[in-house]
Structure formats: structure tokens, C-alpha cells
Design an enzyme around this catalytic site. Sequence first.
Site, mmCIF file in Angstrom:
data_model
loop_
_atom_site.group_PDB
_atom_site.id
_atom_site.type_symbol
_atom_site.label_atom_id
_atom_site.label_comp_id
_atom_site.label_asym_id
_atom_site.label_seq_id
_atom_site.Cartn_x
_atom_site.Cartn_y
_atom_site.Cartn_z
ATOM 1 N N LYS A 121 -2.268 -4.553 -10.306
ATOM 2 C CA LYS A 121 -2.915 -5.263 -9.207
ATOM 3 C C LYS A 121 -3.188 -6.712 -9.602
ATOM 4 O O LYS A 121 -2.814 -7.652 -8.873
ATOM 5 C CB LYS A 121 -4.221 -4.572 -8.818
ATOM 6 C CG LYS A 121 -4.942 -5.246 -7.656
ATOM 7 C CD LYS A 121 -6.275 -4.593 -7.381
ATOM 8 C CE LYS A 121 -7.320 -5.013 -8.405
ATOM 9 N NZ LYS A 121 -8.688 -4.553 -8.047
ATOM 10 N N ASP A 139 -4.991 -3.298 -3.659
ATOM 11 C CA ASP A 139 -6.404 -3.114 -3.954
ATOM 12 C C ASP A 139 -6.954 -2.049 -3.005
ATOM 13 O O ASP A 139 -6.200 -1.375 -2.298
ATOM 14 C CB ASP A 139 -7.163 -4.438 -3.841
ATOM 15 C CG ASP A 139 -7.283 -4.933 -2.407
ATOM 16 O OD1 ASP A 139 -6.640 -4.360 -1.499
ATOM 17 O OD2 ASP A 139 -8.026 -5.909 -2.187
#
Length: 227
Positions: A121, A139
Amino acid sequence: MALTRRARRTYRVLAAHYPDARCELDFADPFQLLVATVLSAQTTDRRVNGVTPTLFGRYPDAFALAVAERADVEAIIQPTGFFRAKTESLLKLGAALVERFDGRVPGRLGDLVTLPGVGRKTANVVLGDAFGVPGLTVDTHVGRLVRRLGWTEETDPVAVEHAVGGLFPRRDLTHLSHVLIFHGRRTCHARRPACGACPVASLCPSSGVGETDPAAAARLVRTEARA
């Protein structure tokens, strides 16, 4: 093909609805974005932006961060929460950048994910916004929205990244991430989505799980991300 067409249409509508969708972390270079993204775990971008001017003023690069005093860093980043663990990650991150990459942030996913505190991420955020390398940042907002929108049933972030990435041209993935995050922060909330004020309600199979009354839903919409 029907799913791909619906997903791309949804993206176009959301992109028009959020023309200013972008990374909401303040940064001037890849190092700053990497550090800010590490700090953003379990807190808001606004809180991170509140501490980074002081942090970067004192530690402008990996060389300075690698030799920083732990207590000084903790004092600066305390408002972001989990500041002891984050300080540990930042000190190790600075040292790793100096020792393995001559103080520079690498521009490859395979290198970034080897750094302390950096997962896919964070790596995709840095690659997309600091290096212009497209990628989907999965996310909590992106994961929630792609499942609500019916784009995938996957829950593992890597599986989500691959499943959703296959629906769009690669060049769109970074901006898609920003658009979904904007929508998740402002309208499609985790606990009480504002379905009655959602610009893509007609394209969403989950429409109706939240507030459907237009006036009540409009009151749930945030004009900016939560502080």
C-alpha cells in the site's frame, strides 16, 4: 465485459464528481511522501500534515533521519498516534535508505517493500504520486468501496489490487485510488454511507445499505476529509 464497463463508468462519474481528487498528504519529494505515508497509519492525513513541517525541517533527508534522537522524533510525531512504534519504523527506514540505497528512495516496488514499515500500500502511494508509476493503493476505503461496488469479493489487499487492476487501463490506477479514497472519506462511509447523496447510486449494487433519504444523506456528506 459488463463488469468492466460498469466499473469504468463508475470511475468516470466519480472522477467528475471529485475533480480535485489527489494525495492529501503534503510532500515535496519521494522521501517526504514515504515518511508521511508511514506516519499516516491509523490516523488522518490532516494530523500527519500537522507534524511533517517540523519533522522535515529538522530531518530533511534519510541521512538526518538515520541519526535522529528517538525522543526528539517521538515528541514531534506524537499527535499521529502509535508514535513509539512509528518512530522505530522511521529510524530503521532512514538507516535502510542510507545503507542500501545511498539515501535515495528507490523507484521500484520490489525495492520499496523491503524497507522497514513499507508494504505494498505504501509502496504504491510513493510510486504513483512521487514517481508517476501507476498502481492501485488498497487502503481500507478502497477495499470497502470496491466490494460495495461489486467489482470484486476479494478481501486480501493483494488479491483486490490484481482483481480491480484488471478492470482498468494501468494508467488510470493511481487516480482511481485517489477518487475512491475521496469518495470513501466524504460519502461512502464505513458505518453510515450517504447513499441518498451518492453520485453513483444507480451503478452500485449496495445502494441502500446506508441513508437513502436525500436530505438526511446530504447532511452526512463531508466536504473534506475528517480532521
